[in-house]
Write an enzyme that holds these catalytic residues in place. Structure first.
Site, short mmCIF file in Angstrom:
data_model
loop_
_atom_site.label_atom_id
_atom_site.label_comp_id
_atom_site.label_asym_id
_atom_site.label_seq_id
_atom_site.Cartn_x
_atom_site.Cartn_y
_atom_site.Cartn_z
N ALA A 156 0.92 -1.25 -0.02
CA ALA A 156 -0.08 0.05 -0.16
C ALA A 156 1.01 1.11 -0.13
O ALA A 156 2.04 1.11 0.95
CB ALA A 156 -0.79 0.00 1.41
N LYS A 157 0.50 2.22 -0.80
CA LYS A 157 1.44 3.36 -1.02
C LYS A 157 0.67 4.33 0.10
O LYS A 157 0.22 5.17 -0.23
CB LYS A 157 1.26 4.07 -2.36
CG LYS A 157 2.38 5.13 -2.57
CD LYS A 157 2.41 5.25 -4.05
CE LYS A 157 3.31 6.53 -4.51
NZ LYS A 157 4.72 6.24 -4.06
N THR A 158 1.07 4.02 1.41
CA THR A 158 0.46 5.05 2.41
C THR A 158 1.48 6.03 3.07
O THR A 158 2.95 5.86 2.98
CB THR A 158 0.23 4.13 3.79
OG1 THR A 158 1.36 3.58 4.19
CG2 THR A 158 -1.01 2.95 3.34
N TYR A 162 6.30 5.94 4.49
CA TYR A 162 7.34 6.58 4.01
C TYR A 162 8.39 6.95 5.21
O TYR A 162 9.30 7.49 4.94
CB TYR A 162 6.82 7.80 3.14
CG TYR A 162 6.59 7.21 1.77
CD1 TYR A 162 7.73 7.33 0.80
CD2 TYR A 162 5.56 6.37 1.35
CE1 TYR A 162 7.43 6.67 -0.33
CE2 TYR A 162 5.33 6.08 0.02
CZ TYR A 162 6.35 5.98 -0.76
OH TYR A 162 6.31 5.31 -2.08
#
Ligand code: PPE
Length: 308
Positions: A156-158, A162
């Site tokens: 998931a690009k949450t 990051y």
């Protein structure tokens, strides 16, 4: 950063300076946000967004993983993206859709916080500089491991994911390198702080299995372009030694595009210059995104043809 005119915020175009949020926004405290990074390139037929459909699909997938319900349909997100590009009058840009848990209640449970949705665009040249694209970059294997698959869903690009990338990037830069390479918790190569990674050995292209990584859309594009050129690509377990002994290596990403890797942990990769397969992929990729390869035309959404 260089400011443009408009940002799309919850369904309307808002002046750049006025696109603000409350300090008690849930996502600011707990990282409860999903986002995308997309590029729009200048072509002879006007600005074109590269693989817009796949980026929107991944945004909805990321939201699904973190149980966030997006308040717009994929078609509405597409139209909003084209609208904000047109409103800012740019020929080339980077596009950042972000959906985040907004202002409502404090505390970990996000269910009482509405989901806000913004789409910003800005002009973003080569991620690590033009010289990096031409001459390649130096990377360091990070002391930080990529998050475990059962810790925070690297698929998931949450925003929360990051922090891991930020720590690795800061460490690499402080040690004098351009970029970090993160291993997974089992010690196999995962990806860069904001890129996927590939290497070439004896004419075959290798890239890590899609377990503990973000499934990059550029990664997929590069694999398809390589197959189209008759090259062999294998998804496999990759060790740091595989990288040290590679003939060529490169990073892929929307921001990084195809950036050659010429040194890892003080060891030259091949002869320490971008290799021929990397160059060939890079050249083809840039023709594809600029609409100069008819076979890949389906990957482009022309802003003017988007009926905004
Ligand atoms: N891995 C990570 C961790 C990652 O952040 C990216 C994109 C990729 C792989 C490649 O994915 P794709 O863009 O779909 O090919 N990183 C984005 C954010 C960079 C930033 O500094 O912000 C990007 O390239 O847009």
């Amino acid at each position: 950063m260089q400011e443009l005119g408009w940002i799309w915020v919850n369904g309307e175009l808002v002046k750049w300076q006025e696109a603000k949020t409350h300090v008690l926004t849930h996502a600011l405290h707990y990282g409860t946000a999903v986002f995308e990074g997309i590029r729009c390139y200048k072509t002879v037929k006007g600005p074109a967004v590269f693989r817009l459909y796949e980026h929107i699909r991944r945004l909805f997938d990321s939201a699904h993983i973190i149980k966030m319900c997006l308040p717009y349909t994929p078609e509405e997100v597409k139209q909003a993206t084209l609208q904000v590009i047109q409103a800012n009058g740019v020929e080339e840009c980077y596009i950042r859709p972000l959906a985040f848990r907004g202002y409502g209640e404090m505390g970990i449970d996000p269910s009482r916080c509405e989901v806000d949705f913004v789409i910003a665009v800005w002009c973003w040249g080569a991620y690590m500089g033009d010289k990096a694209l031409r001459e390649g970059v130096r990377a360091k294997i990070s002391s930080y491991a990529r998050s475990y698959i059962n810790s925070s869903s690297p698929r998931a690009k949450t925003s929360a994911n990051y922090l891991n990338s930020v720590l690795a990037k800061l460490e690499a830069k402080e040690l004098g390198y351009d970029e970090a390479i993160l291993l997974d918790v089992n010690g196999f190569v995962a990806e860069g702080s904001g890129e996927n990674i590939f290497y070439v050995k004896n004419g075959v292209i290798f890239t890590p299995h899609p377990y503990a990584i973000l499934l990059g859309i550029t990664r997929d594009a590069v694999m398809q372009i390589a197959w189209g050129l008759g090259l062999e690509v294998r998804e496999t377990l990759v060790t740091r030694d595989d990288l040290y002994l590679a003939d060529e290596a490169f990073f892929t990403g929307t921001a990084a595009e195809i950036t050659p890797l010429v040194e890892i942990d003080g060891r030259k990769i091949g002869d320490g210059k971008p290799g021929p397969i990397t160059r060939r992929l890079q050249e083809t990729f840039f023709r594809v995104v600029r609409g100069e390869e008819p076979a890949y035309e389906g990957w482009l959404t022309y802003v003017k043809g988007g009926e905004v």
